[in-house]
Motif scaffolding. Sequence first.
Motif, PDB file in Angstrom:
ATOM      1  N   ALA A 128       0.820  -1.218   0.000  1.00 21.17           N
ATOM      2  CA  ALA A 128       0.000   0.000   0.000  1.00 21.17           C
ATOM      3  C   ALA A 128       0.852   1.266   0.000  1.00 21.17           C
ATOM      4  O   ALA A 128       0.326   2.372  -0.154  1.00 21.17           O
ATOM      5  CB  ALA A 128      -0.931   0.001   1.213  1.00 21.17           C
ATOM      6  N   GLY A 129       2.160   1.108   0.170  1.00 24.43           N
ATOM      7  CA  GLY A 129       3.052   2.264   0.114  1.00 24.43           C
ATOM      8  C   GLY A 129       3.730   2.615   1.418  1.00 24.43           C
ATOM      9  O   GLY A 129       4.585   3.502   1.462  1.00 24.43           O
ATOM     10  N   ILE A 130       3.364   1.951   2.501  1.00 24.37           N
ATOM     11  CA  ILE A 130       4.033   2.206   3.779  1.00 24.37           C
ATOM     12  C   ILE A 130       5.409   1.544   3.738  1.00 24.37           C
ATOM     13  O   ILE A 130       5.505   0.350   3.438  1.00 24.37           O
ATOM     14  CB  ILE A 130       3.199   1.649   4.955  1.00 24.37           C
ATOM     15  CG1 ILE A 130       1.799   2.263   4.942  1.00 24.37           C
ATOM     16  CG2 ILE A 130       3.894   1.920   6.293  1.00 24.37           C
ATOM     17  CD1 ILE A 130       0.855   1.663   5.953  1.00 24.37           C
ATOM     18  N   PRO A 131       6.471   2.264   4.007  1.00 25.89           N
ATOM     19  CA  PRO A 131       7.838   1.712   3.838  1.00 25.89           C
ATOM     20  C   PRO A 131       8.234   0.749   4.954  1.00 25.89           C
ATOM     21  O   PRO A 131       9.112   1.036   5.768  1.00 25.89           O
ATOM     22  CB  PRO A 131       8.708   2.976   3.848  1.00 25.89           C
ATOM     23  CG  PRO A 131       7.955   3.938   4.700  1.00 25.89           C
ATOM     24  CD  PRO A 131       6.492   3.688   4.418  1.00 25.89           C
ATOM     25  N   VAL A 132       7.591  -0.407   4.982  1.00 24.85           N
ATOM     26  CA  VAL A 132       7.877  -1.397   6.021  1.00 24.85           C
ATOM     27  C   VAL A 132       8.776  -2.520   5.526  1.00 24.85           C
ATOM     28  O   VAL A 132       9.230  -3.348   6.320  1.00 24.85           O
ATOM     29  CB  VAL A 132       6.563  -1.990   6.585  1.00 24.85           C
ATOM     30  CG1 VAL A 132       5.755  -0.929   7.308  1.00 24.85           C
ATOM     31  CG2 VAL A 132       5.733  -2.633   5.474  1.00 24.85           C
ATOM     32  N   PHE A 133       9.032  -2.569   4.209  1.00 23.04           N
ATOM     33  CA  PHE A 133       9.932  -3.574   3.673  1.00 23.04           C
ATOM     34  C   PHE A 133      11.382  -3.115   3.820  1.00 23.04           C
ATOM     35  O   PHE A 133      11.646  -1.939   4.068  1.00 23.04           O
ATOM     36  CB  PHE A 133       9.621  -3.852   2.198  1.00 23.04           C
ATOM     37  CG  PHE A 133       8.253  -4.427   1.947  1.00 23.04           C
ATOM     38  CD1 PHE A 133       7.642  -5.257   2.876  1.00 23.04           C
ATOM     39  CD2 PHE A 133       7.571  -4.129   0.776  1.00 23.04           C
ATOM     40  CE1 PHE A 133       6.380  -5.789   2.638  1.00 23.04           C
ATOM     41  CE2 PHE A 133       6.310  -4.651   0.531  1.00 23.04           C
ATOM     42  CZ  PHE A 133       5.710  -5.487   1.464  1.00 23.04           C
ATOM     43  N   THR A 134      12.294  -4.024   3.608  1.00 25.21           N
ATOM     44  CA  THR A 134      13.712  -3.701   3.773  1.00 25.21           C
ATOM     45  C   THR A 134      14.162  -2.552   2.887  1.00 25.21           C
ATOM     46  O   THR A 134      14.982  -1.730   3.291  1.00 25.21           O
ATOM     47  CB  THR A 134      14.568  -4.947   3.469  1.00 25.21           C
ATOM     48  OG1 THR A 134      14.167  -6.013   4.339  1.00 25.21           O
ATOM     49  CG2 THR A 134      16.050  -4.654   3.692  1.00 25.21           C
ATOM     50  N   ALA A 135      13.600  -2.463   1.666  1.00 27.55           N
ATOM     51  CA  ALA A 135      14.002  -1.406   0.731  1.00 27.55           C
ATOM     52  C   ALA A 135      12.864  -0.444   0.440  1.00 27.55           C
ATOM     53  O   ALA A 135      12.830   0.178  -0.629  1.00 27.55           O
ATOM     54  CB  ALA A 135      14.526  -2.022  -0.569  1.00 27.55           C
ATOM     55  N   GLY A 136      11.914  -0.299   1.368  1.00 28.61           N
ATOM     56  CA  GLY A 136      10.837   0.669   1.172  1.00 28.61           C
ATOM     57  C   GLY A 136       9.471   0.025   1.107  1.00 28.61           C
ATOM     58  O   GLY A 136       9.124  -0.811   1.940  1.00 28.61           O
ATOM     59  N   GLY A 137       8.692   0.384   0.107  1.00 36.00           N
ATOM     60  CA  GLY A 137       7.343  -0.147  -0.033  1.00 36.00           C
ATOM     61  C   GLY A 137       6.721   0.301  -1.336  1.00 36.00           C
ATOM     62  O   GLY A 137       7.380   0.920  -2.174  1.00 36.00           O
ATOM     63  N   GLY A 138       5.451  -0.009  -1.541  1.00 36.65           N
ATOM     64  CA  GLY A 138       4.769   0.353  -2.772  1.00 36.65           C
ATOM     65  C   GLY A 138       4.447  -0.878  -3.601  1.00 36.65           C
ATOM     66  O   GLY A 138       5.088  -1.921  -3.474  1.00 36.65           O
ATOM     67  N   ILE A 139       3.462  -0.754  -4.481  1.00 34.13           N
ATOM     68  CA  ILE A 139       3.002  -1.886  -5.277  1.00 34.13           C
ATOM     69  C   ILE A 139       4.096  -2.427  -6.195  1.00 34.13           C
ATOM     70  O   ILE A 139       4.150  -3.631  -6.487  1.00 34.13           O
ATOM     71  CB  ILE A 139       1.749  -1.490  -6.097  1.00 34.13           C
ATOM     72  CG1 ILE A 139       1.110  -2.720  -6.743  1.00 34.13           C
ATOM     73  CG2 ILE A 139       2.105  -0.437  -7.140  1.00 34.13           C
ATOM     74  CD1 ILE A 139       0.565  -3.726  -5.771  1.00 34.13           C
ATOM     75  N   PHE A 140       4.994  -1.543  -6.638  1.00 37.19           N
ATOM     76  CA  PHE A 140       6.046  -1.982  -7.557  1.00 37.19           C
ATOM     77  C   PHE A 140       7.175  -2.717  -6.843  1.00 37.19           C
ATOM     78  O   PHE A 140       8.139  -3.146  -7.473  1.00 37.19           O
ATOM     79  CB  PHE A 140       6.599  -0.788  -8.340  1.00 37.19           C
ATOM     80  CG  PHE A 140       5.607  -0.205  -9.304  1.00 37.19           C
ATOM     81  CD1 PHE A 140       5.271  -0.893 -10.462  1.00 37.19           C
ATOM     82  CD2 PHE A 140       4.985   1.005  -9.047  1.00 37.19           C
ATOM     83  CE1 PHE A 140       4.351  -0.379 -11.355  1.00 37.19           C
ATOM     84  CE2 PHE A 140       4.050   1.524  -9.926  1.00 37.19           C
ATOM     85  CZ  PHE A 140       3.733   0.837 -11.093  1.00 37.19           C
ATOM     86  N   TYR A 141       7.034  -2.870  -5.538  1.00 40.85           N
ATOM     87  CA  TYR A 141       8.030  -3.657  -4.795  1.00 40.85           C
ATOM     88  C   TYR A 141       8.023  -5.123  -5.247  1.00 40.85           C
ATOM     89  O   TYR A 141       9.000  -5.833  -5.053  1.00 40.85           O
ATOM     90  CB  TYR A 141       7.752  -3.580  -3.299  1.00 40.85           C
ATOM     91  CG  TYR A 141       8.957  -3.893  -2.442  1.00 40.85           C
ATOM     92  CD1 TYR A 141       9.832  -2.888  -2.036  1.00 40.85           C
ATOM     93  CD2 TYR A 141       9.229  -5.200  -2.040  1.00 40.85           C
ATOM     94  CE1 TYR A 141      10.951  -3.179  -1.260  1.00 40.85           C
ATOM     95  CE2 TYR A 141      10.341  -5.495  -1.265  1.00 40.85           C
ATOM     96  CZ  TYR A 141      11.193  -4.486  -0.870  1.00 40.85           C
ATOM     97  OH  TYR A 141      12.297  -4.778  -0.108  1.00 40.85           O
ATOM     98  N   VAL A 142       6.917  -5.532  -5.874  1.00 37.29           N
ATOM     99  CA  VAL A 142       6.858  -6.916  -6.369  1.00 37.29           C
ATOM    100  C   VAL A 142       7.900  -7.161  -7.449  1.00 37.29           C
ATOM    101  O   VAL A 142       8.210  -8.311  -7.776  1.00 37.29           O
ATOM    102  CB  VAL A 142       5.450  -7.253  -6.912  1.00 37.29           C
ATOM    103  CG1 VAL A 142       4.417  -7.158  -5.793  1.00 37.29           C
ATOM    104  CG2 VAL A 142       5.076  -6.357  -8.081  1.00 37.29           C
ATOM    105  N   LEU A 143       8.429  -6.083  -8.040  1.00 34.41           N
ATOM    106  CA  LEU A 143       9.464  -6.222  -9.066  1.00 34.41           C
ATOM    107  C   LEU A 143      10.860  -6.334  -8.469  1.00 34.41           C
ATOM    108  O   LEU A 143      11.824  -6.552  -9.196  1.00 34.41           O
ATOM    109  CB  LEU A 143       9.400  -5.026 -10.028  1.00 34.41           C
ATOM    110  CG  LEU A 143       8.061  -4.837 -10.767  1.00 34.41           C
ATOM    111  CD1 LEU A 143       8.116  -3.595 -11.637  1.00 34.41           C
ATOM    112  CD2 LEU A 143       7.724  -6.068 -11.600  1.00 34.41           C
ATOM    113  N   GLN A 144      10.958  -6.161  -7.157  1.00 32.96           N
ATOM    114  CA  GLN A 144      12.254  -6.339  -6.496  1.00 32.96           C
ATOM    115  C   GLN A 144      12.629  -7.820  -6.506  1.00 32.96           C
ATOM    116  O   GLN A 144      11.793  -8.676  -6.196  1.00 32.96           O
ATOM    117  CB  GLN A 144      12.181  -5.849  -5.047  1.00 32.96           C
ATOM    118  CG  GLN A 144      12.068  -4.354  -4.884  1.00 32.96           C
ATOM    119  CD  GLN A 144      13.416  -3.663  -4.954  1.00 32.96           C
ATOM    120  OE1 GLN A 144      14.463  -4.301  -4.994  1.00 32.96           O
ATOM    121  NE2 GLN A 144      13.397  -2.349  -4.968  1.00 32.96           N
TER     122      GLN A 144
END
Length: 206
Positions: free
Chosen positions: A72-88
Amino acid sequence: MLKTRSKAMSRTLRLVRIAIFLALIIVGAFVKFPIGIVPVSMQFAFCMFAGLMLGGTDAFFCILIYIIMGLAGIPVFTAGGGIFYVLQPTFGYILGFLIGAPVCGYVARGFKNTARPNIWRMLAGAFCALAICYSVGVMYMYLMLNFYVGTAMSMSKAWMAGCAVFLPTDATWCVVCSLVTFAVMKRINPMPSSRKFSDEYVRETV
């Protein structure tokens, strides 16, 4: 009336435990050491610990909420957040948490979350989570690097970069978290997370 209060208290206790482990997982994402494609963090340790302490169902919802927050965009992942994080390339490990933590809980605590404390079941659950997280994470990274990013990497190198380097540390966490959970469960047998115990606890305290 007493039964209604008992159920309400039981649900509240479950939500509090889920919230506590959700906070730990978020904190664990920022305790990281960037040493390559996959940074070392405390995420796996806390996700696996959630499976052991909460049981399979609550661990699943805990990780699911974490993933929804991140996408949803809250930067809770290791490298931030956002829907496009699935491309990490490392997003596969997060998907691995969603599968691995519940499996860990079901193996260690049973499907109804009422299994008696058993260190071998806990160790089995923890290492099942480890195998699942690495399998999903490495495969996802391999596919993303080769077919999206355009960085050629063999499967053997993917396993070396995304698994072998971190295996000793994460295996140690499996043992440590299993021992801690076993010690806690032995003191409060069964754990408060089981609905039966929660209801009894509430009845005694109201």
